[in-house]
Scaffold this active site. Structure first.
Site, PDB file in Angstrom:
ATOM      1  N   TYR A 134      -5.170  -9.693   3.904  1.00  0.00           N
ATOM      2  CA  TYR A 134      -5.257  -9.653   5.397  1.00  0.00           C
ATOM      3  C   TYR A 134      -7.040  -9.887   5.385  1.00  0.00           C
ATOM      4  O   TYR A 134      -7.143 -10.824   6.547  1.00  0.00           O
ATOM      5  CB  TYR A 134      -4.944  -8.240   5.773  1.00  0.00           C
ATOM      6  CG  TYR A 134      -5.186  -8.160   7.369  1.00  0.00           C
ATOM      7  CD1 TYR A 134      -4.374  -8.827   8.504  1.00  0.00           C
ATOM      8  CD2 TYR A 134      -6.378  -7.661   7.741  1.00  0.00           C
ATOM      9  CE1 TYR A 134      -4.483  -8.642   9.664  1.00  0.00           C
ATOM     10  CE2 TYR A 134      -6.611  -7.613   9.319  1.00  0.00           C
ATOM     11  CZ  TYR A 134      -5.594  -7.981  10.203  1.00  0.00           C
ATOM     12  OH  TYR A 134      -5.823  -8.216  11.558  1.00  0.00           O
ATOM     13  N   LYS A 159      -8.812 -13.034   7.532  1.00  0.00           N
ATOM     14  CA  LYS A 159      -9.495 -12.917   8.704  1.00  0.00           C
ATOM     15  C   LYS A 159     -10.863 -13.220   8.546  1.00  0.00           C
ATOM     16  O   LYS A 159     -11.792 -13.476   9.435  1.00  0.00           O
ATOM     17  CB  LYS A 159      -9.407 -11.491   9.154  1.00  0.00           C
ATOM     18  CG  LYS A 159      -8.062 -10.917   9.849  1.00  0.00           C
ATOM     19  CD  LYS A 159      -7.887 -12.049  10.985  1.00  0.00           C
ATOM     20  CE  LYS A 159      -6.416 -11.533  11.744  1.00  0.00           C
ATOM     21  NZ  LYS A 159      -6.249 -12.267  12.966  1.00  0.00           N
ATOM     22  N   SER A 199     -10.977 -10.004  13.270  1.00  0.00           N
ATOM     23  CA  SER A 199     -10.591  -8.482  12.870  1.00  0.00           C
ATOM     24  C   SER A 199     -11.677  -7.802  12.519  1.00  0.00           C
ATOM     25  O   SER A 199     -12.602  -8.233  12.081  1.00  0.00           O
ATOM     26  CB  SER A 199      -9.468  -8.167  12.006  1.00  0.00           C
ATOM     27  OG  SER A 199      -9.380  -7.125  11.510  1.00  0.00           O
TER      28      SER A 199
END
Length: 279
Positions: free
Chosen positions: A155, A159, A142
């Site tokens: 998150y 990632k 990401s």
């Protein structure tokens, strides 16, 4: 490095029932690739398989957090597909919330999905990929594996870890028939942020507003992102940016590694505000 020819051989795709995974499956099916599609959503997976009728495709319903189920699924795939030369890991989810709003259980859930699911399917399929004359693993990281925003700690952690896993594995496999790359999408209209999770401590109306604010910033269509990802897989690229925001943030982090947040926090203000209720 020799490019891959995906037509006539099998590509395994996780998170294949929707979003970029489904878009990649459609594109590869049109090019004559065989497919093994994984997802936890039984209904949506059956729908994408029906859409691809005429393609050599198998579907596998699996929770990537379950290591035993992942390795059993990998055995099913290798039994059904004698030539596997690509793995593209698209499965993932998002989590909104500040550290004081998130529970440890919520953060571990996202890490299990985004990181450990990626690690387990890669480990399970690596022997089959090694058997191919040439193979490539594409992990979807990401843009938040390049720059960490407020309000997205689990998150970004997951990632960044996918990025580290991809790079370390690429170095381990150097000189073998298997290459590894990471893709850094940003601003893709997949609905991941709208359908993602948020901390139970957040007012649902606040979470919806923040998700909508971030989704409004997305400009890249899933089909366009899928084309970039397929190209990166064929060319066995180690690092690929998807979307104009990704290229800008990649440059920003290189230029201002300690100060990039000063630039990012303004545009992301509404998307990271998890405390102010809608009036």
């Amino acid at each position: 490095m020799k490019h891959l020819h995906l037509a006539g051989s099998t590509t395994v795709i996780t998170g294949a029932a929707s979003g970029m995974g489904a878009a990649i499956a459609r594109l590869l099916a049109a090019e004559g690739a065989h497919l093994a599609l994984l997802d936890h959503n039984t209904t949506a997976l059956a729908e994408i398989a029906a859409e691809l009728a005429g393609t050599t495709v198998t579907t596998h319903v699996v929770d990537l957090r379950d290591d035993d189920a992942v390795f059993a699924t990998a055995a099913e795939i290798t039994a059904a597909h004698p030539r596997i030369n690509a793995l593209i890991t698209c499965a993932g989810s998002s989590m909104l919330g500040n550290l004081d709003q998130l529970t440890m259980e919520e953060m571990r859930w996202l890490t299990d999905v985004n990181l450990w699911g990626t690690v387990s399917i890669t480990k399970a399929l690596l022997p089959a990929l090694r058997n191919a004359p040439a193979a490539h693993i594409t992990h979807l990281a990401s843009v938040y594996a390049l720059a960490s925003p407020a309000g997205r700690i689990p998150y970004a952690m997951s990632k960044f870890a996918v990025r580290a896993f991809s790079e370390a594995l690429r170095h381990e496999l150097e000189g073998t028939s298997v290459s590894v790359g990471a893709v850094y999408p940003a601003g893709v209209r997949t609905g991941i942020i709208l359908h993602g999770r948020y901390a139970a401590a957040i007012d649902p109306a606040v979470a919806a507003r923040a998700a909508e604010a971030q989704a409004a910033m997305y400009h890249t269509e899933p089909a366009d992102a899928a084309a970039r990802i397929v190209q990166a897989t064929k060319r066995r690229r180690s690092r690929t940016m998807v979307g104009r925001e990704a290229r800008l943030i990649d440059l920003l982090v290189r230029v201002a590694p300690s100060a990039y947040w000063r630039v990012m926090r303004g545009p992301l203000r509404e998307a990271i505000d998890t405390t102010t209720p809608i009036s």
